[in-house]
Design a protein around this motif. Structure first.
Motif: not given
Length: 284
Positions: A19-20, A48-49, A90-93
């Motif tokens: 979702s970046a 991703f981006v 976003p913030t990943t786990a």
């Protein structure tokens, strides 16, 4: 409703989630409101981006592992000094669990560890990862340390699973970030009841009496009070698709129903301000 963030400086962190790409829309909303935005990206996020995308959107150079410079202010210490807050979306786990433990093994985590102003994170991960007891514990630890958690959505995820873990909508991330920038001590956690929209008084199964009230003024007022820090209850007959999710809404139809809910809501509101203790506060 136009929200004015002119003169505000926002540091936007982007981690390696699918979702970046939505962080581009988050950055655009900040820029559109008049804020200055600088971006810091993890190496995984760059898969991703591209950093060039954010540079085109913000007109500022992006801080990455490769662009860090100690000859300028583009480094993990100086970049945060002029920022009013830091939002990671976003913030990943992986990032959530490292943040809670103070681990700083990439440029974004180093920046976060050196940052001493409001920090917001918008989790985005597979349902099993976001609901793993380690991640849940990390989120609780971050919350009591006054990190604002922008709750993820339950939806069909990119991996094909359906459940909790989808990144909050860019507009919701924008609202919660703007709230941190515009909050007022007077309105902070104060309970407010707002009513709006034209009621519909039933004549029979087909006909009713109403008016042309759209409810837009009530929606805007509720949003403005929310951004000032109030705990808002909106009682309305109208649609409210673009207001913050944290505004508690009650949908009604006729005047009698609106009156009943208004009386009940005012009774609750009269109990006064809410309070929330944290590890960094003196509240019991």
């Amino acid at each position: 409703m136009k929200i004015d963030l002119r003169g505000k400086n926002i540091l936007l962190g982007v981690t390696g989630s699918i979702s970046a790409y939505k962080a581009c829309e988050v950055a655009r909303l900040f820029i559109k409101s008049g804020a200055s935005v600088q971006v810091v990206m993890t190496p995984s996020a760059e898969r991703f981006v591209s950093s060039l995308t954010f540079e085109a959107l913000t007109r500022n150079q992006v801080l990455t592992e490769n662009s860090e410079s100690w000859a300028t202010k583009l480094n993990h210490i100086d970049i945060g000094k002029s920022a009013d807050l830091f939002v990671i979306a976003p913030t990943t786990a992986n990032t959530i669990n490292k943040l809670s433990k103070g681990i700083a093994d990439n440029i974004l985590l180093q920046t976060a560890l050196a940052f001493n102003k409001p920090l917001l994170i918008a989790p985005s991960a597979n349902t099993n990862m976001i609901e793993n007891h380690y991640t849940v514990g990390s989120l609780k630890m971050l919350t009591v340390n006054e990190v604002t958690i922008i709750s993820p959505q339950s939806k069909l995820l990119a991996c094909g699973d359906e459940g909790n873990g989808g990144l909050a909508e860019p507009l919701e991330i924008f609202y919660q970030t703007a709230k941190q920038l515009l909050i007022s001590d007077f309105w902070r956690d104060r309970k407010v009841v707002v009513t709006g929209g034209g009621t519909r008084e039933k004549i029979d199964d087909v006909r009713y009496l109403s008016n042309f009230s759209s409810g837009k003024m009530a929606n805007s007022l509720a949003t403005a009070l929310y951004l000032k820090g109030a705990d808002v209850c909106l009682i309305t007959t109208a649609n409210h698709p673009n207001i913050p999710n944290e505004i508690y809404t009650i949908d009604v139809e006729d005047a009698e129903e609106m009156m009943e809910y208004t009386i009940d809501s005012i009774r609750v509101a009269k109990k006064g301000k809410m309070s929330r203790a944290t590890m960094n506060s003196s509240q019991p």
